[in-house]
Design a protein around this motif. Structure first.
Motif, PDB file in Angstrom:
ATOM      1  N   ALA A  77     -50.769  46.744 -64.205  1.00  0.00           N
ATOM      2  CA  ALA A  77     -51.946  46.015 -63.690  1.00  0.00           C
ATOM      3  C   ALA A  77     -51.598  44.707 -62.987  1.00  0.00           C
ATOM      4  CB  ALA A  77     -52.922  45.745 -64.837  1.00  0.00           C
ATOM      5  N   ALA A  78     -50.602  43.996 -63.469  1.00  0.00           N
ATOM      6  CA  ALA A  78     -50.283  42.697 -62.885  1.00  0.00           C
ATOM      7  C   ALA A  78     -49.708  42.807 -61.474  1.00  0.00           C
ATOM      8  CB  ALA A  78     -49.311  41.936 -63.789  1.00  0.00           C
ATOM      9  N   TYR A  79     -49.329  44.011 -61.076  1.00  0.00           N
ATOM     10  CA  TYR A  79     -48.813  44.238 -59.726  1.00  0.00           C
ATOM     11  C   TYR A  79     -49.897  44.680 -58.751  1.00  0.00           C
ATOM     12  CZ  TYR A  79     -43.838  44.333 -61.217  1.00  0.00           C
ATOM     13  OH  TYR A  79     -42.586  44.028 -61.677  1.00  0.00           O
ATOM     14  N   GLN A  80     -51.131  44.779 -59.178  1.00  0.00           N
ATOM     15  CA  GLN A  80     -52.153  45.445 -58.367  1.00  0.00           C
ATOM     16  C   GLN A  80     -52.367  44.824 -56.995  1.00  0.00           C
ATOM     17  OE1 GLN A  80     -56.487  44.580 -59.492  1.00  0.00           O
ATOM     18  NE2 GLN A  80     -55.405  44.035 -61.378  1.00  0.00           N
ATOM     19  N   TRP A  81     -51.993  43.581 -56.790  1.00  0.00           N
ATOM     20  CA  TRP A  81     -52.211  42.926 -55.502  1.00  0.00           C
ATOM     21  C   TRP A  81     -51.061  43.171 -54.517  1.00  0.00           C
ATOM     22  CZ3 TRP A  81     -53.331  40.909 -60.279  1.00  0.00           C
ATOM     23  CH2 TRP A  81     -54.693  40.708 -60.541  1.00  0.00           C
ATOM     24  N   THR A  82     -50.085  43.970 -54.943  1.00  0.00           N
ATOM     25  CA  THR A  82     -48.921  44.264 -54.098  1.00  0.00           C
ATOM     26  C   THR A  82     -48.795  45.766 -53.894  1.00  0.00           C
ATOM     27  OG1 THR A  82     -47.756  42.308 -54.923  1.00  0.00           O
ATOM     28  CG2 THR A  82     -46.416  44.007 -53.874  1.00  0.00           C
ATOM     29  N   GLY A 114     -58.544  43.391 -50.838  1.00  0.00           N
ATOM     30  CA  GLY A 114     -58.097  42.268 -51.651  1.00  0.00           C
ATOM     31  C   GLY A 114     -56.618  42.288 -51.961  1.00  0.00           C
ATOM     32  N   VAL A 115     -55.880  43.158 -51.272  1.00  0.00           N
ATOM     33  CA  VAL A 115     -54.423  43.172 -51.422  1.00  0.00           C
ATOM     34  C   VAL A 115     -53.865  41.860 -50.873  1.00  0.00           C
ATOM     35  CG1 VAL A 115     -52.302  44.289 -50.595  1.00  0.00           C
ATOM     36  CG2 VAL A 115     -54.251  45.689 -51.358  1.00  0.00           C
ATOM     37  N   VAL A 116     -52.850  41.335 -51.532  1.00  0.00           N
ATOM     38  CA  VAL A 116     -52.238  40.077 -51.103  1.00  0.00           C
ATOM     39  C   VAL A 116     -50.887  40.307 -50.444  1.00  0.00           C
ATOM     40  CG1 VAL A 116     -51.349  37.833 -51.890  1.00  0.00           C
ATOM     41  CG2 VAL A 116     -53.451  38.774 -52.891  1.00  0.00           C
ATOM     42  N   ASN A 117     -50.081  41.209 -50.999  1.00  0.00           N
ATOM     43  CA  ASN A 117     -48.721  41.424 -50.515  1.00  0.00           C
ATOM     44  C   ASN A 117     -48.511  42.875 -50.092  1.00  0.00           C
ATOM     45  OD1 ASN A 117     -47.848  38.731 -51.518  1.00  0.00           O
ATOM     46  ND2 ASN A 117     -48.137  39.691 -53.517  1.00  0.00           N
ATOM     47  N   MET A 118     -47.954  43.056 -48.893  1.00  0.00           N
ATOM     48  CA  MET A 118     -47.557  44.381 -48.433  1.00  0.00           C
ATOM     49  C   MET A 118     -46.033  44.413 -48.376  1.00  0.00           C
ATOM     50  SD  MET A 118     -50.437  45.070 -45.479  1.00  0.00           S
ATOM     51  CE  MET A 118     -50.109  46.826 -45.333  1.00  0.00           C
ATOM     52  N   THR A 119     -45.437  45.459 -48.899  1.00  0.00           N
ATOM     53  CA  THR A 119     -43.982  45.563 -48.920  1.00  0.00           C
ATOM     54  C   THR A 119     -43.541  46.862 -48.262  1.00  0.00           C
ATOM     55  OG1 THR A 119     -43.820  46.723 -51.052  1.00  0.00           O
ATOM     56  CG2 THR A 119     -43.910  44.308 -51.112  1.00  0.00           C
ATOM     57  N   ALA A 120     -42.318  46.855 -47.778  1.00  0.00           N
ATOM     58  CA  ALA A 120     -41.703  48.051 -47.199  1.00  0.00           C
ATOM     59  C   ALA A 120     -40.304  48.185 -47.780  1.00  0.00           C
ATOM     60  CB  ALA A 120     -41.646  47.937 -45.681  1.00  0.00           C
ATOM     61  N   HIS A 121     -40.000  49.347 -48.306  1.00  0.00           N
ATOM     62  CA  HIS A 121     -38.680  49.627 -48.871  1.00  0.00           C
ATOM     63  C   HIS A 121     -37.946  50.500 -47.861  1.00  0.00           C
ATOM     64  CE1 HIS A 121     -40.841  49.174 -53.014  1.00  0.00           C
ATOM     65  NE2 HIS A 121     -40.881  48.079 -52.284  1.00  0.00           N
TER      66      HIS A 121
END
Length: 196
Positions: A77-82, A114-121
């Motif tokens: 849950a604590a990762y939900q914004w990423t 409401g997403v704060v961070n977008m990442t790409a691997h």
């Protein structure tokens, strides 16, 4: 000139998505899949993603020419914004700004959720030199859209009898507020952007 159109993916798009994705699986180190997923598996992936997150396709002359989606960076849950992003374009449809349109829409949808961070691997050459299976197109594409290098993992990927690194790139699309509201489900906001 026909315009590239975007819409929410449907399970019936799985065959077209398999056609696009299969090339990257079988001929490149861009993806860590080593066998092309079945149509059934891809249908399940689409359905599973759309339970909460956006999964988009781009069409040209009503043919699917690209797809993009986000998934949780981590299920806790604590990762939900990423979120983690994925994007693939038909190799015969490059240069038509399909990737640009998909990514801009994906970012807009994530912002509304409401997403704060977008990442790409991103798989990356260990020696920094492109080879027959891997170019530097993906990190350059992401850098052009404001992603920055956040980390590099030494030889995490083994494909085509070669070790590759994995880099993580990230982009913040909102402020890191205290007590952020839980992110919205994609289904709560999609009709504001896409017709039913």
């Amino acid at each position: 000139m026909t315009e590239v159109m975007l819409r929410v993916a449907r399970p019936s798009d799985a065959a077209a998505i398999q056609h696009i994705y299969g090339y990257y699986v079988e001929h490149t180190a861009v993806t860590c899949d080593v066998t092309t997923p079945s149509i059934t598996e891809l249908m399940q992936r689409i359905e599973r993603t759309l339970q909460k997150f956006p999964y988009l396709v781009a069409t040209l002359n009503e043919q699917v020419v690209g797809f993009a989606y986000v998934s949780p960076a981590n299920p806790r849950a604590a990762y939900q914004w990423t979120v983690e992003t994925s994007i693939y374009i038909d190799r015969n449809c490059r240069g038509k700004h399909v990737g640009t349109k998909l990514y801009e829409m994906l970012e807009e949808l994530c912002h509304r959720m409401g997403v704060v961070n977008m990442t790409a691997h991103i798989v990356y050459p260990h020696d920094d030199q492109p080879d027959q299976y891997l170019t530097l197109a993906s990190p350059k594409f992401h850098a052009a859209y404001g992603y920055r290098l956040a980390g590099r993992f030494d030889r995490n990927v083994y494909k085509f009898n070669k070790w590759y690194d994995m880099i993580w790139m990230e982009k913040s699309i909102a402020k890191h507020e205290q007590n952020p509201a839980p992110i919205l489900n994609f289904n709560a906001i999609k009709t504001r952007v896409f017709a039913k």
